[in-house]
Scaffold this motif. Structure first.
Motif, short mmCIF file in Angstrom:
data_model
loop_
_atom_site.label_atom_id
_atom_site.label_comp_id
_atom_site.label_asym_id
_atom_site.label_seq_id
_atom_site.Cartn_x
_atom_site.Cartn_y
_atom_site.Cartn_z
N THR A 1 43.89 109.56 -14.04
CA THR A 1 44.73 110.55 -14.69
C THR A 1 43.88 111.74 -15.09
O THR A 1 42.84 111.58 -15.72
CB THR A 1 45.39 109.94 -15.94
N THR B 1 46.97 122.30 -16.16
CA THR B 1 47.99 123.26 -16.57
C THR B 1 48.48 124.00 -15.33
O THR B 1 47.83 123.98 -14.29
CB THR B 1 47.45 124.29 -17.58
N TRP C 1 44.15 115.80 -16.74
CA TRP C 1 44.99 116.81 -17.39
C TRP C 1 44.86 118.13 -16.64
O TRP C 1 43.78 118.48 -16.16
CB TRP C 1 44.56 117.00 -18.84
N VAL D 1 54.23 116.90 -25.33
CA VAL D 1 52.79 116.77 -25.10
C VAL D 1 52.11 116.12 -26.30
O VAL D 1 51.31 115.20 -26.14
CB VAL D 1 52.16 118.13 -24.76
N LEU E 1 49.91 112.62 -26.35
CA LEU E 1 48.51 112.61 -26.78
C LEU E 1 48.29 111.58 -27.88
O LEU E 1 47.32 110.82 -27.86
CB LEU E 1 48.10 114.00 -27.26
#
Length: 67
Positions: free
Chosen positions: A4, A8, A6, A38, A42
């Motif tokens: 995974t 944008t 992260w 989000v 988190l």
């Protein structure tokens, strides 16, 4: 192996937030998180990480590294 990362979206392109070696032409699965969710995800993942890393059983590894 699943990993995974992260990222944008900027000008229609997905930009990773961390360096990663990805094979050219490799397939990826993208999950879009709504902005209002989000923070929830988190916090949810932090709980799991804390359960894995903050436990006394792992102290034996720290002791081995000091030897």
């Amino acid at each position: 192996m699943l990993k995974t990362l992260w990222a944008t979206v900027r000008q229609g392109k997905i930009e990773l937030l961390e360096l990663a070696e990805l094979p050219e032409g490799g397939r990826v699965l993208v999950t879009v998180l709504p902005d209002d969710e989000v923070e929830f995800w988190l916090k949810a993942s932090q709980t799991s990480l804390d359960a894995v890393w903050d436990n006394g059983e792992d102290d034996v590894y720290a002791q081995l590294l000091q030897a």
